[in-house]
Motif scaffolding. Structure first.
Motif, PDB file in Angstrom:
ATOM      1  N   ILE A 488      26.906 -47.964 -11.378  1.00  0.00           N
ATOM      2  CA  ILE A 488      27.921 -47.323 -10.520  1.00  0.00           C
ATOM      3  C   ILE A 488      29.403 -48.049 -10.842  1.00  0.00           C
ATOM      4  O   ILE A 488      29.421 -49.023 -11.161  1.00  0.00           O
ATOM      5  CB  ILE A 488      27.391 -47.462  -9.072  1.00  0.00           C
ATOM      6  CG1 ILE A 488      27.090 -49.079  -8.772  1.00  0.00           C
ATOM      7  CG2 ILE A 488      26.021 -46.969  -8.471  1.00  0.00           C
ATOM      8  CD1 ILE A 488      26.969 -49.554  -7.096  1.00  0.00           C
ATOM      9  N   GLN A 489      30.165 -46.989 -10.510  1.00  0.00           N
ATOM     10  CA  GLN A 489      31.516 -47.469 -10.696  1.00  0.00           C
ATOM     11  C   GLN A 489      31.957 -48.642 -10.068  1.00  0.00           C
ATOM     12  O   GLN A 489      32.675 -49.412 -10.729  1.00  0.00           O
ATOM     13  CB  GLN A 489      32.586 -46.111 -10.349  1.00  0.00           C
ATOM     14  CG  GLN A 489      34.104 -46.405 -10.762  1.00  0.00           C
ATOM     15  CD  GLN A 489      34.059 -46.256 -12.402  1.00  0.00           C
ATOM     16  OE1 GLN A 489      33.541 -45.069 -12.975  1.00  0.00           O
ATOM     17  NE2 GLN A 489      34.542 -47.142 -13.070  1.00  0.00           N
ATOM     18  N   GLU A 490      31.605 -48.952  -8.812  1.00  0.00           N
ATOM     19  CA  GLU A 490      31.942 -50.183  -8.224  1.00  0.00           C
ATOM     20  C   GLU A 490      31.551 -51.264  -8.893  1.00  0.00           C
ATOM     21  O   GLU A 490      32.460 -52.333  -8.922  1.00  0.00           O
ATOM     22  CB  GLU A 490      31.327 -50.242  -6.870  1.00  0.00           C
ATOM     23  CG  GLU A 490      31.783 -49.205  -5.936  1.00  0.00           C
ATOM     24  CD  GLU A 490      31.151 -47.977  -5.723  1.00  0.00           C
ATOM     25  OE1 GLU A 490      30.981 -47.489  -6.799  1.00  0.00           O
ATOM     26  OE2 GLU A 490      30.685 -47.648  -4.736  1.00  0.00           O
ATOM     27  N   LEU A 492      31.397 -51.295 -12.491  1.00  0.00           N
ATOM     28  CA  LEU A 492      31.892 -51.291 -13.697  1.00  0.00           C
ATOM     29  C   LEU A 492      33.437 -51.695 -13.514  1.00  0.00           C
ATOM     30  O   LEU A 492      34.057 -51.772 -14.492  1.00  0.00           O
ATOM     31  CB  LEU A 492      31.693 -49.957 -14.383  1.00  0.00           C
ATOM     32  CG  LEU A 492      30.462 -49.508 -14.495  1.00  0.00           C
ATOM     33  CD1 LEU A 492      30.408 -48.019 -14.932  1.00  0.00           C
ATOM     34  CD2 LEU A 492      29.801 -50.335 -15.542  1.00  0.00           C
ATOM     35  N   ASP A 494      37.613 -51.326 -13.460  1.00  0.00           N
ATOM     36  CA  ASP A 494      38.500 -50.379 -13.648  1.00  0.00           C
ATOM     37  C   ASP A 494      38.535 -50.199 -15.427  1.00  0.00           C
ATOM     38  O   ASP A 494      39.522 -49.534 -15.920  1.00  0.00           O
ATOM     39  CB  ASP A 494      39.994 -50.370 -13.101  1.00  0.00           C
ATOM     40  CG  ASP A 494      40.433 -51.819 -13.333  1.00  0.00           C
ATOM     41  OD1 ASP A 494      39.729 -52.669 -14.017  1.00  0.00           O
ATOM     42  OD2 ASP A 494      41.398 -52.110 -12.747  1.00  0.00           O
ATOM     43  N   ARG A 497      33.747 -46.738 -17.418  1.00  0.00           N
ATOM     44  CA  ARG A 497      33.537 -45.418 -16.481  1.00  0.00           C
ATOM     45  C   ARG A 497      32.209 -45.119 -16.382  1.00  0.00           C
ATOM     46  O   ARG A 497      31.319 -45.076 -17.382  1.00  0.00           O
ATOM     47  CB  ARG A 497      34.398 -44.578 -17.229  1.00  0.00           C
ATOM     48  CG  ARG A 497      34.292 -43.120 -16.515  1.00  0.00           C
ATOM     49  CD  ARG A 497      34.977 -41.731 -17.073  1.00  0.00           C
ATOM     50  NE  ARG A 497      36.302 -42.111 -17.228  1.00  0.00           N
ATOM     51  CZ  ARG A 497      37.230 -41.157 -17.217  1.00  0.00           C
ATOM     52  NH1 ARG A 497      36.717 -39.871 -17.427  1.00  0.00           N
ATOM     53  NH2 ARG A 497      38.468 -41.331 -17.545  1.00  0.00           N
ATOM     54  N   HIS A 498      31.741 -44.735 -15.133  1.00  0.00           N
ATOM     55  CA  HIS A 498      30.401 -44.299 -15.078  1.00  0.00           C
ATOM     56  C   HIS A 498      29.958 -43.092 -15.667  1.00  0.00           C
ATOM     57  O   HIS A 498      30.910 -42.115 -15.537  1.00  0.00           O
ATOM     58  CB  HIS A 498      29.949 -44.388 -13.609  1.00  0.00           C
ATOM     59  CG  HIS A 498      28.930 -43.724 -13.149  1.00  0.00           C
ATOM     60  ND1 HIS A 498      27.727 -44.228 -13.280  1.00  0.00           N
ATOM     61  CD2 HIS A 498      28.573 -42.269 -12.548  1.00  0.00           C
ATOM     62  CE1 HIS A 498      26.578 -43.409 -12.804  1.00  0.00           C
ATOM     63  NE2 HIS A 498      27.165 -42.291 -12.544  1.00  0.00           N
ATOM     64  N   ASP A 500      27.154 -40.208 -15.681  1.00  0.00           N
ATOM     65  CA  ASP A 500      25.948 -39.466 -15.148  1.00  0.00           C
ATOM     66  C   ASP A 500      25.029 -39.016 -15.878  1.00  0.00           C
ATOM     67  O   ASP A 500      25.052 -37.972 -16.745  1.00  0.00           O
ATOM     68  CB  ASP A 500      26.352 -38.205 -13.976  1.00  0.00           C
ATOM     69  CG  ASP A 500      25.461 -37.866 -13.254  1.00  0.00           C
ATOM     70  OD1 ASP A 500      24.484 -38.629 -12.509  1.00  0.00           O
ATOM     71  OD2 ASP A 500      25.255 -36.478 -13.197  1.00  0.00           O
TER      72      ASP A 500
END
Lengths: 617, 200
Positions: A488-490, A492, A494, A497-498, A500
């Motif tokens: 999930i992005q949180e 990873l 900045d 990038r996540h 899908d």
């Protein structure tokens, strides 16, 4: 907080893990770019770079999606002038071999060091291939450290050689070196990292069409001759000659040097043999080896796995017309597994003609085993349970590399075959082409990105049959929760990038797609039932975070836990068939260990009358 | 080679117990004491509830590995694993072990049975010249944190006069290497381990 690896000054001494020592060596060399795909026993190298927090400042770190990509990114960076390090486990180098075999032709002016962490003894691998073979096949100067200090020093030297020769250099470690701890005396960190080598556009060197490659092959040969000169006088190739100048010698490489020296010391035989320790092991320092053997009558060559050094030493003796008798692999020093001090005591006793009582000590008998197991609350177990319920032995289960390989164990028995990363889909669809049975392939999220996507595209392109279950637990669980594109992005941040998985699957063109929560047993079963009656490529994405990762990284503790509300046949059936490690049985009474239970609630769905969820108290 | 006293210690426990952290702490203590040290660990699959082994070699060894019959000392963080690791002990070696059982899954499910403490003590006693079984969990809790139980075991080892450094050096190492918030519990645990050996 300051970390000695990142800030420590020259001459400081710290206790380091072998893999941390490699990080320090790379930092002392002024590494600019680090790429990797995690794999035991290499993972602590990139994970340490990540933990140090120097990413984006002192260096740029990347978790690539697979080893080939990691190698290509590192090659590109090195061609653009950076000192680059790429890390992987031994089997990863098979994946990365394609770019490597040609990067040696173009050469890499910035300097590339390739860490291959081999695993003699199968501590956590599917084979024990000896990647020193790659040094020979691809033409790579090779270093083999035997201590934490050498791991640091050789990493630094590998960068120096890589830049001097403009050739990729292999740093070949083994599990014992990666995971040893020892004192490491630091060298200085570079005053500046402003030393990129400017790229000079030159397609006649960097675009290996046949006419170019032909010329470059000659350059490679010349560079390897220069590498041999470095090996001839390398401080990592040293001989110990006792005052009495005995006529017997030992030549050893890598960690085997340690076993040789410990065995000699332990038995008081140090004065009886000359020892040549090789740390820079390819190209072979032919003159050094020939000189060492010159006055000797017999030489014992000691190395782990393949007899590569031994064959090289035999060839040198033959070429130089030496009458020395060379011994090596045989009944004691086999090509199987690791060497050890007792194995060397035995081999040296035979070599020196000393008696050696082989103490036979048996493993402690009749003890309850403690095999690795899928954790309590593991989302994979729920999916395996459902698959077995729907297909039983009617399907063939094509497994892949990850924690979920443990699904092979009874009672789940959800792994019938496995080759390598990503093979669940491609080998599974190949199996289905011939077998008259449904094939269910299981693949994790990181492995899907690694090499599952290509197999999926191939299966669809060729109208093949397979049910693919993506076991998406949101992390690279097996190797210690490294980032992958499915995270999930949180998590990873900045710099990554996540991506899908469902969009990718649909984007490739798969139309028969279902997505469920792994813990929703009915939904998993329903999707598999539907898929059973369909044909073609079918993809089920089963999502639920890894239980350890959920607790440690996502801060999701279990607020509820399961408890047994009724004993009896149904409870026993659930315990026997679902086999969660949180289940206990004392004097025929079933219970749930509340310290292990994560409250996933799957047992309630298997046996609703036997379990309930209660607040953790 | 150095003239230091050469010792080989085998650590064994269950994934998640902290036996690798304990190994690293003792290794750092040795380095702090000026003793040549090399340690070895095996990571990976073992973390999934399996056995975790590590080794510590003091006094100038190069190999980060032990085979059967080579260990002078076994440090067992779980009694069944102490027994499983027993073949590593040389005849006449010394054993320090936790007496707190962590039953494996097969035992929890009643498929296999856990050996009794009496049986474990007896089988250990047949090989070891000395063995100490400490209630580490209880002493750790009493000291303020269950994980401090590992320090009880390490302190007992350091207080035994078998190592080239004493419990005073270990105490200094705890002061230097441990984060502030867990220091008090570990220093208390050290006292418990030391007392245990003094009264043994």
């Amino acid at each position: 907080m300051s970390n000695p690896l990142l800030q420590g000054k020259g001459d400081e001494c710290h206790l380091l893990l072998g893999n941390e020592a490699i990080v320090r060596g790379a930092l002392e060399a002024g590494v600019h770019v680090v790429t990797c795909y995690p794999g035991t026993p290499s993972s602590e190298v990139p994970d340490t770079f990540r933990r140090l927090g120097g990413n984006g400042k002192q260096y740029t770190l990347q978790y690539s999606v697979n080893e080939k990509v990691a190698m290509e990114v590192a090659c590109g960076a090195s061609l653009a002038g950076a000192k680059a390090l790429v890390t992987m486990k031994h089997v990863g180098l098979n994946v990365a071999a394609d770019p490597l075999f040609t990067a040696t032709y173009t050469g890499l002016p910035g300097g590339l060091v390739v860490l291959s962490a081999d695993d003699p003894g199968f501590h956590s691998s599917q084979n024990e291939q000896d990647n020193r073979n790659y040094a020979r096949a691809a033409s790579l100067p090779c270093f083999e450290p035997s201590s934490a200090q050498e791991a640091k020093d050789m990493t630094k030297e590998a960068f120096r050689v890589a830049r001097e020769l403009e050739q990729p250099v292999l740093l070949r470690t083994t599990t014992r070196v990666n995971h040893m701890r020892g004192a490491v005396r630091f060298g200085d960190l570079p005053a500046s990292r402003d030393d990129l080598v400017e790229f000079k556009r030159n397609p006649l060197r960097h675009v290996p069409v046949p006419a170019v490659a032909k010329v470059r092959h000659k350059v490679l040969e010349e560079n390897m001759a220069r590498a041999q000169e470095i090996a001839e006088t390398s401080p990592f190739n040293v001989s110990h000659v006792p005052a009495a100048k005995p006529k017997l010698g030992v030549i050893a490489s890598g960690i085997s040097r340690s076993y040789v020296l410990d065995a000699l010391e332990e038995k008081g035989w140090s004065d009886r043999v000359c020892v040549l320790e090789l740390g820079m092991t390819w190209p072979l320092p032919e003159r050094l080896i020939a000189g060492f053997m010159g006055d000797l009558e017999r030489v014992l060559v000691v190395e782990e796995n393949d007899p590569l050094l031994e064959n090289g030493v035999r060839a040198i003796a033959q070429k130089k017309g030496l009458g020395v008798r060379i011994e090596g692999k045989g009944a004691i020093l086999t090509i199987q597994g690791e060497n050890s001090t007792p194995r060397l005591v035995q081999a040296l006793a035979a070599f020196l003609g000393e008696p050696c009582e082989e103490a036979v000590i048996e493993p402690a008998a009749n003890l309850p085993k403690r095999p690795p197991n899928l954790c309590a609350g593991c989302s994979h177990r729920a999916v395996f349970y459902a698959a077995r319920k729907i297909f039983g032995d009617d399907a063939i289960y094509s497994s892949d590399i990850g924690c979920y390989t443990l699904g092979m164990l009874p009672p789940l028995k959800c792994a019938d075959f496995l080759f390598c990363m990503g093979s669940s889909i491609s080998a599974g669809s190949g199996f289905a082409m011939v077998a008259k049975k449904p094939v269910v392939g299981f693949i994790g999220d990181s492995t899907f990105f690694h090499s599952g996507m290509t197999g999926l595209a191939n299966a669809l392109f060729n109208e093949m049959d397979i049910i693919v279950v993506v076991l998406d637990n949101g992390t690279t669980a097996m190797t210690g929760h490294q980032p992958n594109p499915g995270m999930i992005q949180e998590q990873l941040g900045d710099v990554m990038r996540h991506l899908d998985i469902e969009s990718i699957v649909r984007g490739i063109g798969v139309t028969q797609v279902r997505k469920v929560s792994s813990f929703n047993l009915r939904a998993v079963e329903k999707a598999l039932e539907e898929f059973r009656d369909m044909s073609g490529v079918r993809v089920l994405i089963a999502e639920e975070p890894c239980a350890l990762y959920a607790r440690r990284s996502l801060g999701k503790g279990a607020s509820r836990v399961a408890e047994v509300i009724a004993q009896g046949e149904e409870t026993k059936k659930c315990v026997d068939s679902f086999a969660c490690p949180a289940f206990c049985c004392q004097n025929g009474e079933y219970s749930v260990d509340k310290t292990l239970c994560t409250g996933c609630g799957v047992c309630l769905q298997v046996a609703p009358k036997s379990f309930r969820l209660v607040k953790r108290g | 080679m150095s003239a230091q006293k050469r010792l080989r210690i085998y650590f064994t426990g269950v994934g998640g117990q902290g036996s690798l952290t304990a190994t690293a702490l003792l290794a750092r203590t040795a380095l702090y004491a000026g003793v040549d040290v090399v340690a070895g660990e095996v990571h990976g699959m073992a973390q999934r509830g399996g056995v975790v082994e590590s080794v510590l070699l003091l006094g100038g060894w190069r190999s980060p590995k032990l085979e059967y019959g080579e260990a002078d000392i076994i440090l067992g963080f779980e009694p069944l694993e102490t027994l499983r690791g027993l073949p590593y002990l040389r005849k006449g070696g010394v054993v320090f072990s936790s007496s707190d059982a962590m039953p494996p899954v097969s035992v929890a499910l009643g498929v296999e049975s856990y050996p009794s403490m009496d049986e474990i003590r007896e089988r250990v006693g047949a090989v070891a010249s000395q063995s100490h079984f400490l209630p580490c969990r209880e002493l750790g809790m009493k000291a303020g944190a269950v994980q401090a139980g590992n320090t009880v075991l390490l302190a007992a080892l350091c207080a035994s006069n078998l190592l080239p450094f004493g419990v005073d050096v270990f105490e200094k190492a705890l002061q230097i290497f441990l984060p502030e918030k867990i220091k008090a519990a570990n220093l208390k645990a050290l006292e418990f381990g030391q007392d245990y050996i003094a009264n043994a």
